[in-house]
Write an enzyme that holds these catalytic residues in place. Structure first.
Site: not given
Ligand code: NAD
Length: 277
Positions: A169, A156
């Site tokens: 985080y 991130s």
């Molecule tokens: N959305 C943002 O703004 C953003 C920005 C930077 C980084 N990220 C990172 O991107 C990645 C994806 O997030 P997203 O934005 O698609 O959110 P999201 O919540 O839609 O997807 C995350 C997925 O991870 C799964 N998950 C969570 N804990 C888990 C576990 N213990 N075992 C298996 N699966 C698990 C969830 O069920 C979910 O489907 C994450 O690592 C997040 O930190 C997101």
């Protein structure tokens, strides 16, 4: 267009958001998919959990592209679960080339001194140790293939600089850069590349919720999505509030493909210029 034709990608957090988008984008370019997701609530998350129906929708979208997918419920906190799915996936699909360690949580937001011990531990267990376990389950298959490979860790912008009220985080996402760099060195002799991606705000359920609106707009009692967009835009250099999941998937696809064959050990921002602001 077949930039990863015949390759197999293991993706965590594949039920929705960026994980589903990566599965579909890589499948569009010829890859088969092994996908896992917990499909269950994480108590401290302040947004709805992904469901088994969500994971089935990922299956439907990948199969609609005439690619194969093995999708299972599994938790990145449990190495044996991950290993069982990857082992079965490789046995059925024949190989492993690409790993997207994407699963993650946002947790609850607090000043550092107010984060409960169990929430700190769970954040690190999922967002950092879960990434390490994902790699640990996959690396033997990448090595055994003898064809090199590409591991992409989803960090991130919070893995490059600080944000208040989410030190757990920020710590996990920074830690991932150390893991990425170490793996890049360890796996280079096998032509396995390891890079991390650093997105700015991405329009997924993780951020499109009121708790995040409040994190970005502590000045307002009931911030709307427009109030959030204003604050999110201020973080980026390009005048946009957020990117779409496919923008991250396109970077994943590039790093996964042979176009990036000599790129390893790199933290790649996909962040509308937030890191230079
Ligand atoms: N959305 C943002 O703004 C953003 C920005 C930077 C980084 N990220 C990172 O991107 C990645 C994806 O997030 P997203 O934005 O698609 O959110 P999201 O919540 O839609 O997807 C995350 C997925 O991870 C799964 N998950 C969570 N804990 C888990 C576990 N213990 N075992 C298996 N699966 C698990 C969830 O069920 C979910 O489907 C994450 O690592 C997040 O930190 C997101």
């Amino acid at each position: 267009m077949a930039r990863v034709q015949g390759k197999v990608a293991f993706i965590t957090g594949a039920a929705r958001g960026q994980g589903r988008s990566h599965a579909v984008r890589l499948a569009q370019e010829g890859a088969d998919i092994i996908g896992i997701d917990i499909c269950e609530a994480i108590p401290e998350n302040q947004y709805p959990p992904a469901t088994e129906e969500d994971l089935q929708e990922t299956v439907r979208q990948v199969e609609a592209l005439d690619r194969r997918i093995i999708a299972e419920k599994a938790d990145v906190r449990d190495f044996e679960q991950l290993k069982a799915v990857v082992d079965r996936g490789v046995a059925e699909l024949g190989r492993l080339d690409i790993v997207c360690a994407n699963a993650g949580i946002a947790g609850r937001f607090n000043r550092s001194e107010d984060i409960p011990d169990d929430e700190w531990a769970n954040m690190l267990d999922i967002n950092l140790s879960g990434v390490w376990r994902t790699c640990k389950a996959a690396i033997p298959h990448l090595k055994a293939g003898g064809r090199g490979g590409s591991i992409i860790l989803t960090s991130s912008d919070a893995g490059l600089f600080a944000y208040e009220n989410i030190s757990h985080y920020v710590s996990a996402k920074h830690g991932m850069v150390g893991l990425m760099r170490t793996l890049a060195l360890e796996l280079a002799p096998d032509m396995i590349r390891v890079n991390s991606i650093h997105p700015t705000t991405v329009d997924t359920p993780m951020v499109n919720n009121e708790a995040v609106f409040k994190l970005f707009r502590p000045d307002l009692e009931h911030p709307t999505v427009d109030d959030f967009a204003e604050a999110a835009t201020a973080m980026n250099a390009l005048p946009i509030p957020w990117v779409e999941a496919v923008d991250i998937s396109n970077a994943v696809l590039f790093l996964a493909s042979d176009e990036a064959r000599y790129i390893t050990g790199v933290p790649l921002p996909v962040d509308a210029g937030a890191a230079v602001k």
